[in-house]
Design an enzyme around this catalytic site. Structure first.
Site, mmCIF file in Angstrom:
data_model
loop_
_atom_site.group_PDB
_atom_site.id
_atom_site.type_symbol
_atom_site.label_atom_id
_atom_site.label_comp_id
_atom_site.label_asym_id
_atom_site.label_seq_id
_atom_site.Cartn_x
_atom_site.Cartn_y
_atom_site.Cartn_z
ATOM 1 N N ILE A 1 0.832 -1.199 0.000
ATOM 2 C CA ILE A 1 0.000 0.000 0.000
ATOM 3 C C ILE A 1 0.869 1.252 0.000
ATOM 4 O O ILE A 1 0.620 2.211 -0.745
ATOM 5 C CB ILE A 1 -0.944 0.008 1.217
ATOM 6 N N SER B 1 -6.208 1.650 7.957
ATOM 7 C CA SER B 1 -6.688 0.625 8.878
ATOM 8 C C SER B 1 -7.178 -0.586 8.081
ATOM 9 O O SER B 1 -6.841 -0.748 6.910
ATOM 10 C CB SER B 1 -7.788 1.199 9.768
ATOM 11 N N LYS C 1 -10.539 -5.798 9.576
ATOM 12 C CA LYS C 1 -10.348 -6.710 10.704
ATOM 13 C C LYS C 1 -10.384 -5.982 12.042
ATOM 14 O O LYS C 1 -10.412 -6.617 13.097
ATOM 15 C CB LYS C 1 -9.039 -7.475 10.533
ATOM 16 N N LYS D 1 -5.094 -2.870 15.562
ATOM 17 C CA LYS D 1 -5.422 -1.830 14.586
ATOM 18 C C LYS D 1 -6.615 -0.996 15.061
ATOM 19 O O LYS D 1 -6.688 0.206 14.781
ATOM 20 C CB LYS D 1 -5.725 -2.455 13.226
ATOM 21 N N VAL E 1 -3.482 -13.810 0.070
ATOM 22 C CA VAL E 1 -3.517 -15.254 -0.093
ATOM 23 C C VAL E 1 -3.096 -15.670 -1.503
ATOM 24 O O VAL E 1 -2.671 -16.807 -1.738
ATOM 25 C CB VAL E 1 -4.941 -15.783 0.227
ATOM 26 N N ARG F 1 -7.643 -20.861 11.052
ATOM 27 C CA ARG F 1 -6.436 -20.596 11.829
ATOM 28 C C ARG F 1 -6.782 -19.760 13.060
ATOM 29 O O ARG F 1 -7.867 -19.172 13.134
ATOM 30 C CB ARG F 1 -5.407 -19.875 10.967
#
Length: 684
Positions: free
Chosen positions: A324, A448, A451, A463, A496, A581
């Site tokens: 980013i 941000s 999540k 965060k 991913v 996970r």
């Protein structure tokens, strides 16, 4: 006889190539000499035309001489003043034709005015010429100069055909171009200019019924997307190139599926956000990526407002070497800031983005609209957790705007390394916010994540606390400090997609945690465009949330990647499910209880207008305790404090003995914070 024919053919071919080469090397200085000759002749021709072909010009010779000198001077003055001799006519187009026409209109007007004024001067005998002479002269000049200039373009076309003939034996790939719009036409032009690359455009495919069976750039539009299989078979197509940079991913996906069944190799141009200045080049062609299939309608960014906001300012970007952060650097560079400071912990990533930006500076300098305002780059290798190092950066740079993109974002890793998540995401943000307030920085934009909404993991909770720090600073100072939330970005190092690609290259299986797990995705350029738009819309103390569109099932993403790699799902590459996970959700959420969402003037940005009011009391005391727990590498105390600070966060402690061994310490910590036990949140 055959030998004589071969020799004569070779001589003629050689002569033509030499002539074409000489003409294509013609410079503007040569064209200026030819223009002077043309401008010296056109008044004579104009007068002959006005006199209906009467070539007895003796009565007008002296007048004609002065008129020729006058007209020549006016034309050269106008042409030079408006940069006519700084044009590159080898690639002249309709824009250059309009430009020439406008200059000639201006020239005729000036010539006519001066011509009329001189005729009324006392004791001036010259210019006893027809009143229509300036107009006829202007029309002839436009015709001759236009012919001369566009003959260079015509020679270029002849040269292209000559090159195509020379490279005919080397041509291997017959190309079907999907999309007969501006991008497709530009792509065909590039193929014609570069025949040595072995790409031969044979036909267009376009869904627009008005274009069916028409010829564009000597190539026929043979049908819509459903005609691709027929075109591939009948025309001997070796390659399909999708030239539709503005369409949605759904359209690209449908075309790719059609091409997949034909067995022909399919490439594409990237989305319009990824094409520099909208220019289409052959090196832009690449294989279809998953980003193309998930592409949405192009973001309509108010570039003018963003440029006006950043122009002439000193901009500091943390995490500048990340996915980013580096895209922020690229897009901000074109907004003409005074200076950019690249702050990052990884020296290699900072070095790489610095080198890339230096190359882009050359492109920026060619843009006449921003010439003379080239940004100055500073590279600053630093860890934002070290306050003194940050202080030195602020003293040296004195930033006006901060984009804070530095963070640890990997959910499973931060779940087992919670002290690192706190020191980087929380302490680092606190240091940066404190420095921004101390050095009177007016604009602060924190990147941000979705999540942070009702987090179930340490990364998301850290965060969320970072958001609180930014909002608390905005509330305290009244400055434009905002946080921007968005979901996963395709192509980032934590995405991913790279993991799936590695698994596919190694033969599989592709591992997905759960068959129903979904995530929100957007491309990096799209996310950064919206972040920049949010920086303009935010007034301070708000959270801005990007409209992420519809969630995507990760298993569907894996299947598409397998197909794009040329394999069949479950036949060549299998998919296995490994289970969720630690800290992982099935579905990411977008809203926090108590937050009030408003639509902004931008359709893809939402505003949490009461975000600064949903902040725990004694936030800084609680964070101080959290930081001490991180310094002591005490994961359970960290989890406990996060649970108190972030409503809805339900951690899984590392061992069952936590409550017996650590509860007393945690309770003491709470009492030290507010004397009442639990850290309470003040809600709107």
């Amino acid at each position: 006889m055959n030998l004589l024919f071969f020799v004569s053919h070779w001589i003629v071919d050689k002569a033509i190539n030499t002539l074409l080469s000489r003409l294509l090397k013609m410079r503007n200085s040569h064209l200026l000499i030819l223009d002077i000759l043309v401008f010296s002749i056109t008044p004579v021709l104009a007068l002959v035309m006005r006199l209906d072909g009467n070539i007895a010009l003796s009565p007008y010779l002296l007048d004609l001489f002065f008129a020729t000198i006058l007209f020549l001077s006016i034309k050269l003055a106008v042409f030079v003043s408006f940069g006519f001799y700084r044009r590159y006519w080898r690639y002249a187009s309709i824009e250059e034709l309009i430009y020439l026409g406008m200059l000639m209109i201006a020239t005729v007007v000036v010539q006519t005015l001066i011509f009329d004024v001189i005729q009324y001067l006392p004791n001036f005998s010259a210019f006893n010429l027809p009143q229509s002479l300036p107009l006829i002269d202007g029309l002839l000049s436009c015709l001759f100069i236009g012919t001369l200039r566009f003959s260079v373009r015509a020679v270029e076309r002849v040269s292209q055909k000559q090159n195509k003939r020379n490279y005919k034996d080397n041509r291997k790939e017959r190309v079907l171009v999907v999309g007969a719009g501006s991008a497709g036409v530009s792509l065909v032009q590039e193929m014609h200019r570069n025949p040595q690359l072995g790409l031969h455009p044979v036909a267009f495919i376009d869904d627009n019924p008005d274009k069916q069976n028409l010829r564009i750039r000597e190539i026929t539009v043979v049908g819509d997307r459903y005609k691709i299989p027929d075109a591939v078979r009948s025309l001997g197509i070796c390659k399909v190139i999708i030239a539709m940079p503005t369409v949605t991913g759904r359209v690209i996906k449908e075309i790719v599926e059609i091409c997949h069944y034909t067995g022909v190799h399919t490439s594409t141009l990237p989305g319009i956000n990824e094409i520099l200045n909208g220019r289409v080049q052959l090196d832009s062609i690449r294989d279809v990526r998953i980003e193309d299939l998930l592409r949405r309608e192009p973001v309509q960014t108010d570039i003018e407002k963003v440029t006006q906001f950043l122009k002439g300012k000193r901009v500091l970007i943390t995490g500048a070497g990340g996915s980013i952060g580096s895209e922020l650097c690229r897009q901000i560079l074109r907004c003409c800031p005074k200076e950019i400071m690249l702050v990052g912990h990884g020296e290699n990533s900072v070095f790489n983005i610095e080198q890339e930006l230096k190359q882009l500076l050359g492109v920026v300098q060619l843009d006449s609209s921003i010439r003379g305002q080239t940004p100055y780059l500073h590279s600053f290798v630093a860890d934002i957790r070290f306050r003194d190092r940050l202080k030195y950066a602020f003293e040296k740079f004195q930033p006006d705007v901060i984009f804070h993109a530095a963070a640890h974002k990997h959910v499973p890793l931060m779940e087992v390394n919670s002290p690192e998540a706190i020191t980087n995401n929380v302490i680092g943000t606190k240091n940066l916010v404190d420095m921004a307030l101390a050095y009177n920085v007016n604009h602060f934009v924190m990147i941000s994540t979705d999540k942070a909404v009702n987090p179930t993991n340490v990364m998301g909770a850290s965060k969320r606390i970072a958001e609180m720090l930014v909002l608390a600073a905005a509330k305290k100072s009244g400055k434009a400090y905002v946080a921007v939330r968005f979901g996963n970005v395709l192509g980032s190092r934590g995405s991913v997609v790279p993991t799936f690609k590695k698994q596919i290259r190694s033969g599989g299986p592709v591992t997905v945690t759960h068959p129903d797990i979904c995530r929100y995705f957007m491309t990096i350029p799209e996310a950064v465009q919206l972040v920049l738009q949010a920086s303009v819309l935010g007034r301070g103390g708000e959270v801005l949330m990007l409209n992420m569109g519809e969630p995507v099932k990760i298993v569907d993403l894996a299947k598409e990647l397998i197909r794009l790699s040329g394999y069949e799902v479950d036949k060549d590459i299998s998919i296995s499910f490994t289970g969720l996970r630690p800290g992982e959700k099935l579905f990411e959420e977008l809203f926090i209880e108590g937050e009030e969402y408003d639509q902004t003037e931008h359709q893809k940005l939402f505003l949490v207008k009461n975000a600064s009011q949903i902040i725990p009391q004694n936030l800084h005391l609680a964070i101080e305790a959290l930081c001490k727990a991180a310094d002591k590498n005490d994961p359970n105390s960290i989890l406990f404090l996060l649970e108190q600070l972030v409503p809805g966060f339900k951690p899984k402690y590392l061992h069952s003995s936590f409550h017996s061994d650590t509860a007393k310490n945690a309770t003491t910590t709470e009492e030290n914070i507010n004397g009442r036990g639990k850290v309470k949140a003040k809600r709107a």
